[in-house]
Scaffold this motif. Sequence first.
Motif, PDB file in Angstrom:
ATOM      1  N   SER A  19      -8.241   0.086   5.683  1.00 30.44           N
ATOM      2  CA  SER A  19      -6.910  -0.214   5.143  1.00 30.44           C
ATOM      3  C   SER A  19      -7.031  -1.247   4.020  1.00 30.44           C
ATOM      4  O   SER A  19      -8.125  -1.722   3.712  1.00 30.44           O
ATOM      5  N   TRP A  20      -5.901  -1.611   3.420  1.00 31.31           N
ATOM      6  CA  TRP A  20      -5.927  -2.584   2.327  1.00 31.31           C
ATOM      7  C   TRP A  20      -6.024  -4.015   2.840  1.00 31.31           C
ATOM      8  O   TRP A  20      -6.833  -4.807   2.391  1.00 31.31           O
ATOM      9  N   ASP A  21      -5.181  -4.379   3.824  1.00 29.45           N
ATOM     10  CA  ASP A  21      -5.166  -5.775   4.279  1.00 29.45           C
ATOM     11  C   ASP A  21      -5.126  -5.903   5.801  1.00 29.45           C
ATOM     12  O   ASP A  21      -4.679  -6.907   6.329  1.00 29.45           O
ATOM     13  N   HIS A  22      -5.585  -4.864   6.507  1.00 30.84           N
ATOM     14  CA  HIS A  22      -5.683  -4.873   7.972  1.00 30.84           C
ATOM     15  C   HIS A  22      -4.309  -4.836   8.647  1.00 30.84           C
ATOM     16  O   HIS A  22      -4.104  -5.445   9.706  1.00 30.84           O
ATOM     17  N   SER A  23      -3.408  -4.056   8.099  1.00 29.52           N
ATOM     18  CA  SER A  23      -2.104  -3.844   8.732  1.00 29.52           C
ATOM     19  C   SER A  23      -2.156  -2.597   9.596  1.00 29.52           C
ATOM     20  O   SER A  23      -2.672  -1.554   9.183  1.00 29.52           O
ATOM     21  N   ARG A  24      -1.609  -2.695  10.806  1.00 25.83           N
ATOM     22  CA  ARG A  24      -1.559  -1.555  11.709  1.00 25.83           C
ATOM     23  C   ARG A  24      -0.754  -0.421  11.095  1.00 25.83           C
ATOM     24  O   ARG A  24       0.193  -0.639  10.342  1.00 25.83           O
ATOM     25  N   VAL A  25      -1.110   0.810  11.440  1.00 26.36           N
ATOM     26  CA  VAL A  25      -0.412   1.981  10.897  1.00 26.36           C
ATOM     27  C   VAL A  25       1.062   1.967  11.300  1.00 26.36           C
ATOM     28  O   VAL A  25       1.918   2.454  10.563  1.00 26.36           O
ATOM     29  N   HIS A  26       1.384   1.388  12.452  1.00 23.71           N
ATOM     30  CA  HIS A  26       2.768   1.346  12.927  1.00 23.71           C
ATOM     31  C   HIS A  26       3.690   0.585  11.975  1.00 23.71           C
ATOM     32  O   HIS A  26       4.917   0.716  12.074  1.00 23.71           O
ATOM     33  N   ARG A  27       3.145  -0.198  11.071  1.00 27.27           N
ATOM     34  CA  ARG A  27       3.959  -0.982  10.145  1.00 27.27           C
ATOM     35  C   ARG A  27       4.312  -0.198   8.881  1.00 27.27           C
ATOM     36  O   ARG A  27       4.983  -0.721   7.991  1.00 27.27           O
ATOM     37  N   PHE A  28       3.838   1.057   8.798  1.00 26.34           N
ATOM     38  CA  PHE A  28       4.086   1.871   7.616  1.00 26.34           C
ATOM     39  C   PHE A  28       4.952   3.076   7.945  1.00 26.34           C
ATOM     40  O   PHE A  28       5.119   3.447   9.115  1.00 26.34           O
ATOM     41  N   ASP A  29       5.461   3.692   6.898  1.00 26.00           N
ATOM     42  CA  ASP A  29       5.940   5.062   6.981  1.00 26.00           C
ATOM     43  C   ASP A  29       4.957   5.895   6.162  1.00 26.00           C
ATOM     44  O   ASP A  29       4.041   5.334   5.537  1.00 26.00           O
ATOM     45  N   PRO A  30       5.056   7.223   6.170  1.00 25.53           N
ATOM     46  CA  PRO A  30       4.051   8.012   5.446  1.00 25.53           C
ATOM     47  C   PRO A  30       3.876   7.625   3.982  1.00 25.53           C
ATOM     48  O   PRO A  30       2.743   7.574   3.475  1.00 25.53           O
ATOM     49  N   LYS A  31       4.968   7.321   3.302  1.00 30.80           N
ATOM     50  CA  LYS A  31       4.876   6.988   1.874  1.00 30.80           C
ATOM     51  C   LYS A  31       4.131   5.673   1.653  1.00 30.80           C
ATOM     52  O   LYS A  31       3.219   5.597   0.819  1.00 30.80           O
ATOM     53  N   SER A  32       4.484   4.637   2.385  1.00 28.83           N
ATOM     54  CA  SER A  32       3.830   3.337   2.193  1.00 28.83           C
ATOM     55  C   SER A  32       2.391   3.369   2.706  1.00 28.83           C
ATOM     56  O   SER A  32       1.514   2.686   2.164  1.00 28.83           O
ATOM     57  N   PHE A  33       2.134   4.171   3.731  1.00 31.52           N
ATOM     58  CA  PHE A  33       0.763   4.308   4.225  1.00 31.52           C
ATOM     59  C   PHE A  33      -0.113   4.977   3.173  1.00 31.52           C
ATOM     60  O   PHE A  33      -1.257   4.567   2.955  1.00 31.52           O
ATOM     61  N   ARG A  34       0.418   5.981   2.505  1.00 38.30           N
ATOM     62  CA  ARG A  34      -0.331   6.653   1.443  1.00 38.30           C
ATOM     63  C   ARG A  34      -0.691   5.658   0.336  1.00 38.30           C
ATOM     64  O   ARG A  34      -1.830   5.634  -0.158  1.00 38.30           O
ATOM     65  N   THR A  35       0.255   4.812  -0.038  1.00 36.06           N
ATOM     66  CA  THR A  35      -0.002   3.801  -1.068  1.00 36.06           C
ATOM     67  C   THR A  35      -1.102   2.841  -0.628  1.00 36.06           C
ATOM     68  O   THR A  35      -2.012   2.506  -1.396  1.00 36.06           O
ATOM     69  N   ASP A  36      -1.038   2.400   0.621  1.00 33.07           N
ATOM     70  CA  ASP A  36      -2.038   1.484   1.162  1.00 33.07           C
ATOM     71  C   ASP A  36      -3.423   2.134   1.168  1.00 33.07           C
ATOM     72  O   ASP A  36      -4.416   1.513   0.762  1.00 33.07           O
ATOM     73  N   LEU A  37      -3.504   3.381   1.628  1.00 36.75           N
ATOM     74  CA  LEU A  37      -4.776   4.094   1.692  1.00 36.75           C
ATOM     75  C   LEU A  37      -5.412   4.246   0.317  1.00 36.75           C
ATOM     76  O   LEU A  37      -6.597   3.960   0.129  1.00 36.75           O
ATOM     77  N   LEU A  38      -4.624   4.721  -0.637  1.00 35.17           N
ATOM     78  CA  LEU A  38      -5.165   4.976  -1.963  1.00 35.17           C
ATOM     79  C   LEU A  38      -5.577   3.682  -2.661  1.00 35.17           C
ATOM     80  O   LEU A  38      -6.571   3.652  -3.398  1.00 35.17           O
ATOM     81  N   ARG A  39      -4.832   2.615  -2.422  1.00 30.97           N
ATOM     82  CA  ARG A  39      -5.184   1.322  -3.006  1.00 30.97           C
ATOM     83  C   ARG A  39      -6.529   0.848  -2.474  1.00 30.97           C
ATOM     84  O   ARG A  39      -7.398   0.412  -3.237  1.00 30.97           O
TER      85      ARG A  39
END
Length: 312
Positions: free
Chosen positions: A105-125
């Motif tokens: 991940s980008w900064d060690h945030s649990r997946v539960h803190r995202f929705d699909p859109k924000s998770f995609r941004t985190d992954l790609l970053r």
Amino acid sequence: MAIQTLAEPYLAQVPTPTPTPTTSYVVSFDVEEHNRIEAASGLNVSPQRQREYSTRMASVTLRLLDQLAAAGVQATFYVVGDIAITRPELVRAIHAAGHEIGSHSWDHSRVHRFDPKSFRTDLLRSKDALEQVTGERVYGFRAPTFSVDRKTAWAVDVLAECGFEYDSSIFPIRHDRYGIPDAPQTPFVAVGRERELLELPPLTYRVLGMNLPVAGGGYFRLFPPAVMRAGLRQATGLAMLYFHPWEFDADQPRLPLGFLSRWRTYVGVRRTTERLTHLLAGYPFRRAIDAVREMQTETLPRFSVSDDVQAV
């Protein structure tokens, strides 16, 4: 300890097993600063202490690289993407030593803190930052705190969309923070809502009708070595182990955690380096991506991560 007591009759006099030729043994490290761990979520850690943890994380990781080199072992390092910005020299050192770089991940945030859109941004970053530093594609992902579960089944789809070749985030155990207890113990094809992805679950040991977590982390520090050896002996297809650099730093400043979290976090940290040395000498460990390259996914079980369908 309660779990240890239950397992002991089955583990007494367990010899170090002869590695099974059909099993891939993978050792991995989840690289993040100590103040980023889930138990520290919400704590107010001073900038000075954060810098100290960052420095210690880098120095311990370099020491682990020396330990792996001495054992002739190549490993997989799932690195928080932000470290590619703050300490690119560390990521380059891991890569230059022949180890695989995966995303944590980008900064060690649990997946539960995202929705699909924000998770995609985190992954790609994270993926892009790591690839820019190493010049090599990132193939694998591990979610902080193994946070791909029934509630975050959509993460499988997003990971596949972002070009990851495999995931190692689904722990087939029952735990208060993570896990899908009925997921396969062996590598499987994780079925999301629309897409599929190869899943490499951490090692468990089937005993007394339950999956005992023996893959590393706190379990490595708490249980006697015979417990992990029993799991390695039982493993078929893949034995995925995981550790964190901060677990090999017994003198680091302690976080102000509650009793249970403090115990989980610091139990056994003074014996990890010696235990790892013995472990590395006993098995033909390799990188996760090397094991993936030899897997025939059409022969693997398929398992739906979604709530509505459990297996396909």
